[in-house]
Design a protein around this motif. Sequence first.
Motif, PDB file in Angstrom:
ATOM      1  N   VAL A   1       0.859  -1.187   0.000  1.00  0.00           N
ATOM      2  CA  VAL A   1       0.000   0.000   0.000  1.00  0.00           C
ATOM      3  C   VAL A   1       0.895   1.236   0.000  1.00  0.00           C
ATOM      4  CG1 VAL A   1      -1.779   1.312   1.210  1.00  0.00           C
ATOM      5  CG2 VAL A   1      -1.835  -1.193   1.241  1.00  0.00           C
ATOM      6  N   MET A   2       0.715   2.098  -0.974  1.00  0.00           N
ATOM      7  CA  MET A   2       1.409   3.385  -0.997  1.00  0.00           C
ATOM      8  C   MET A   2       0.405   4.445  -0.585  1.00  0.00           C
ATOM      9  SD  MET A   2       3.916   3.210  -4.295  1.00  0.00           S
ATOM     10  CE  MET A   2       4.901   1.753  -4.669  1.00  0.00           C
ATOM     11  N   GLN A   3       0.635   5.043   0.560  1.00  0.00           N
ATOM     12  CA  GLN A   3      -0.317   5.981   1.161  1.00  0.00           C
ATOM     13  C   GLN A   3       0.186   7.408   1.034  1.00  0.00           C
ATOM     14  OE1 GLN A   3      -1.791   4.833   5.022  1.00  0.00           O
ATOM     15  NE2 GLN A   3      -1.998   6.962   5.677  1.00  0.00           N
ATOM     16  N   VAL A   4      -0.635   8.272   0.453  1.00  0.00           N
ATOM     17  CA  VAL A   4      -0.260   9.677   0.303  1.00  0.00           C
ATOM     18  C   VAL A   4      -0.291  10.353   1.659  1.00  0.00           C
ATOM     19  CG1 VAL A   4      -0.868  11.885  -0.753  1.00  0.00           C
ATOM     20  CG2 VAL A   4      -1.134   9.752  -2.054  1.00  0.00           C
ATOM     21  N   THR A   5       0.862  10.803   2.092  1.00  0.00           N
ATOM     22  CA  THR A   5       0.991  11.503   3.375  1.00  0.00           C
ATOM     23  C   THR A   5       1.998  12.621   3.166  1.00  0.00           C
ATOM     24  OG1 THR A   5       0.723   9.336   4.437  1.00  0.00           O
ATOM     25  CG2 THR A   5       1.307  11.197   5.849  1.00  0.00           C
ATOM     26  N   GLU A   6       1.503  13.800   2.837  1.00  0.00           N
ATOM     27  CA  GLU A   6       2.395  14.898   2.486  1.00  0.00           C
ATOM     28  C   GLU A   6       3.045  15.534   3.702  1.00  0.00           C
ATOM     29  OE1 GLU A   6       0.755  17.637  -0.398  1.00  0.00           O
ATOM     30  OE2 GLU A   6      -0.610  16.097  -1.134  1.00  0.00           O
ATOM     31  N   ASP A   7       2.350  15.577   4.827  1.00  0.00           N
ATOM     32  CA  ASP A   7       2.885  16.207   6.024  1.00  0.00           C
ATOM     33  C   ASP A   7       3.845  15.244   6.733  1.00  0.00           C
ATOM     34  OD1 ASP A   7       2.686  18.435   8.136  1.00  0.00           O
ATOM     35  OD2 ASP A   7       2.280  16.608   9.289  1.00  0.00           O
ATOM     36  N   GLU A   8       5.059  15.696   6.987  1.00  0.00           N
ATOM     37  CA  GLU A   8       6.069  14.798   7.551  1.00  0.00           C
ATOM     38  C   GLU A   8       5.814  14.469   9.015  1.00  0.00           C
ATOM     39  OE1 GLU A   8      10.097  15.540   6.553  1.00  0.00           O
ATOM     40  OE2 GLU A   8       9.664  15.676   4.401  1.00  0.00           O
ATOM     41  N   ASN A   9       5.178  15.348   9.745  1.00  0.00           N
ATOM     42  CA  ASN A   9       4.833  15.014  11.128  1.00  0.00           C
ATOM     43  C   ASN A   9       3.774  13.919  11.170  1.00  0.00           C
ATOM     44  OD1 ASN A   9       6.517  16.807  12.678  1.00  0.00           O
ATOM     45  ND2 ASN A   9       5.272  18.489  11.906  1.00  0.00           N
ATOM     46  N   THR A  10       2.865  13.954  10.202  1.00  0.00           N
ATOM     47  CA  THR A  10       1.866  12.891  10.123  1.00  0.00           C
ATOM     48  C   THR A  10       2.530  11.564   9.792  1.00  0.00           C
ATOM     49  OG1 THR A  10       0.196  14.485   9.386  1.00  0.00           O
ATOM     50  CG2 THR A  10      -0.267  12.153   9.005  1.00  0.00           C
ATOM     51  N   ARG A  11       3.520  11.589   8.900  1.00  0.00           N
ATOM     52  CA  ARG A  11       4.267  10.360   8.593  1.00  0.00           C
ATOM     53  C   ARG A  11       4.897   9.789   9.867  1.00  0.00           C
ATOM     54  NH1 ARG A  11       7.990  12.486   3.524  1.00  0.00           N
ATOM     55  NH2 ARG A  11       6.333  13.713   2.550  1.00  0.00           N
ATOM     56  N   ALA A  12       5.521  10.671  10.629  1.00  0.00           N
ATOM     57  CA  ALA A  12       6.176  10.217  11.858  1.00  0.00           C
ATOM     58  C   ALA A  12       5.160   9.616  12.819  1.00  0.00           C
ATOM     59  CB  ALA A  12       6.925  11.371  12.517  1.00  0.00           C
ATOM     60  N   ASN A  13       3.988  10.240  12.904  1.00  0.00           N
ATOM     61  CA  ASN A  13       2.944   9.692  13.780  1.00  0.00           C
ATOM     62  C   ASN A  13       2.535   8.292  13.332  1.00  0.00           C
ATOM     63  OD1 ASN A  13       2.890  12.064  15.254  1.00  0.00           O
ATOM     64  ND2 ASN A  13       1.164  12.932  14.124  1.00  0.00           N
ATOM     65  N   LEU A  14       2.371   8.111  12.027  1.00  0.00           N
ATOM     66  CA  LEU A  14       1.972   6.811  11.498  1.00  0.00           C
ATOM     67  C   LEU A  14       3.046   5.760  11.735  1.00  0.00           C
ATOM     68  CD1 LEU A  14       0.360   7.939   8.119  1.00  0.00           C
ATOM     69  CD2 LEU A  14      -0.837   7.002  10.109  1.00  0.00           C
ATOM     70  N   GLN A  15       4.303   6.182  11.648  1.00  0.00           N
ATOM     71  CA  GLN A  15       5.370   5.209  11.877  1.00  0.00           C
ATOM     72  C   GLN A  15       5.514   4.865  13.360  1.00  0.00           C
ATOM     73  OE1 GLN A  15       8.878   6.602   9.259  1.00  0.00           O
ATOM     74  NE2 GLN A  15       8.463   4.491   8.652  1.00  0.00           N
ATOM     75  N   THR A  16       5.342   5.834  14.210  1.00  0.00           N
ATOM     76  CA  THR A  16       5.475   5.537  15.642  1.00  0.00           C
ATOM     77  C   THR A  16       4.350   4.662  16.161  1.00  0.00           C
ATOM     78  OG1 THR A  16       4.386   7.631  16.187  1.00  0.00           O
ATOM     79  CG2 THR A  16       6.791   7.626  16.174  1.00  0.00           C
ATOM     80  N   THR A  17       3.223   4.662  15.476  1.00  0.00           N
ATOM     81  CA  THR A  17       2.116   3.793  15.878  1.00  0.00           C
ATOM     82  C   THR A  17       2.094   2.482  15.091  1.00  0.00           C
ATOM     83  OG1 THR A  17       0.615   4.912  14.330  1.00  0.00           O
ATOM     84  CG2 THR A  17       0.657   5.718  16.604  1.00  0.00           C
ATOM     85  N   GLY A  18       3.106   2.279  14.239  1.00  0.00           N
ATOM     86  CA  GLY A  18       3.203   1.030  13.497  1.00  0.00           C
ATOM     87  C   GLY A  18       2.269   0.926  12.316  1.00  0.00           C
ATOM     88  N   GLU A  19       1.686   2.046  11.855  1.00  0.00           N
ATOM     89  CA  GLU A  19       0.746   2.013  10.739  1.00  0.00           C
ATOM     90  C   GLU A  19       1.421   2.232   9.386  1.00  0.00           C
ATOM     91  OE1 GLU A  19      -3.120   4.145  11.744  1.00  0.00           O
ATOM     92  OE2 GLU A  19      -1.809   4.839  13.369  1.00  0.00           O
ATOM     93  N   MET A  20       2.713   2.562   9.392  1.00  0.00           N
ATOM     94  CA  MET A  20       3.468   2.775   8.154  1.00  0.00           C
ATOM     95  C   MET A  20       4.885   2.275   8.384  1.00  0.00           C
ATOM     96  SD  MET A  20       4.054   6.338   6.044  1.00  0.00           S
ATOM     97  CE  MET A  20       2.353   6.398   5.458  1.00  0.00           C
ATOM     98  N   GLU A  21       5.341   1.398   7.488  1.00  0.00           N
ATOM     99  CA  GLU A  21       6.647   0.765   7.695  1.00  0.00           C
ATOM    100  C   GLU A  21       7.810   1.476   7.007  1.00  0.00           C
ATOM    101  OE1 GLU A  21       3.643  -1.760   8.993  1.00  0.00           O
ATOM    102  OE2 GLU A  21       3.851  -1.148   6.883  1.00  0.00           O
TER     103      GLU A  21
END
Length: 521
Positions: free
Chosen positions: A240-260
């Motif tokens: 899954v390639m998920q559009v996430t333009e905001d880098e803080n949002t990316r970090a949030n998704l990675q810290t919660t294990g929702e983006m690898e």
Amino acid sequence: MISLHHRPRRRSSLAPVAVGAAAAVALTACSSGGSGSSVDTETLTMQLDGPVTSFDPVLGASFQDAVVIWSMYDTLAALDEDGSFVPGLATDWDVTASEGVFTIREGVTCSDGEELTGEVVANSLNRFFAPDTAAPFLSNVIGAGNSATATADGQAVTISLEQPFSGLLSGLTVAYTGIVCSAGVADPSSLATGSNGTGGFVADSQVAGASYTFASREDYAWGPEFDGIPTEGARPATLVMQVTEDENTRANLQTTGEMEIAPYTTDAWERVTEQDGWTTTVSQQSDTYLVFNHTEGHPTADPEVRRAVAQAIDIERLNEVQSYGAGELITNLGQPTYECYDESASDYMPEYDPEAASEVLSGLSLAVNGTTLLAGGDANAYVQSALQDAGAEVSLQNLNNQQWVAGLFTPLNDWDVTILVFANTSSNLLSGANFFTGDVPPNGANLSAVSNPEADAQLAIARETTGEEGCAALAEYNRLLLENTDVVPLATAPATVVFAPGVTAMVSKGFVRAGTIRISE
């Protein structure tokens, strides 16, 4: 002319390690995210910078297009992290500035089961070469204003150029030359949201502008022969390639294990790597240039104004802003690792002189725009601030990458100054030069309508020759652009790619090559 003849290189038997500009990252931990959950070996999510323009390789033009296209399509050759050419769909080749002969790999199949033959490859390339296709990056592959044809004889494919172009081989490594199989060539409309290639993944479904889902090909046993390519672990069944333009949002998704997997241009990645087992690789992804709109009626059509704009900007300070100092200053239209880079070009770079700049810019109205890929737009804001300090009245548009790219490829668009961010995946100075010569869009790639006949004459020599003569012409071309302040090279723009524990992938020029992703249980 020098003939470049490729002999296959053996794969390295070494385990994958992090190796700088293009890396395979070896990870052994099994936990992911703050919750300590394991990485799903069936589904993996990676970040995408913005909505995809098209799944069709020939119509690609942006960062996200390249990432998606490489997941579904293979190219004839590829560039490894050290700048060397490695086999892709072609096992070997013999290339001059006028012609290239490629031997197509046996045993490759398309996603619909079709056997990949020389004829399939030639038909795909001819569609890319066709003027009616209007491929945005055609000039990067065959040279501006040029034409080419491909013919097949069994598994041998010959590409013939009307005019010599020394960048042909490097051009054929870019994602947009990905080979489309017969059904896709016959019905290009099917490629808008579908796929028909030889890559490791096949288009499955999408939520337009938000996420794109791909299914793994179990029979995928080929691909670019990168050195140190990951070999252990399983390819995710679903990507899954998920559009996430905001880098803080990316970090949030990675810290919660929702983006690898996610790349960063800001320091937001530091929050992610505070967790155990998460790793990073820093890759000098893009080349950046200060670019001016030369179109009649724009203040930057005046070379005196262009020089004043350049004098108002502290390039070292801009590098600190756009990449937190992780970029490397450049004085050519590319990086020092590119062939023919000229160290003496620093003598022709405009010097930082805000007082001289204010004498020209005071009271002048200027429009600045740029992509938020550079430090979330902070780099563009710095340019605005520097010009305002010099007395100019400056409007600013921070645009997402898709909007910014679309604007650059529109004739007479409403901007005066922008920072061009070019992910030069061909690692060739000729590719950067294509943005400053020839026709303006939609008929060419001269995004800022530069007109410099003397420089163009030197570029023509560089395109048609190789070796010392070609490099000398490129150096002269670069000098003439700098002396007229047609463009100002700035710095590289790195990407820091963050991987969850247990995830391995090859990163080339900041791009995760999806076909190499592996997950260890």
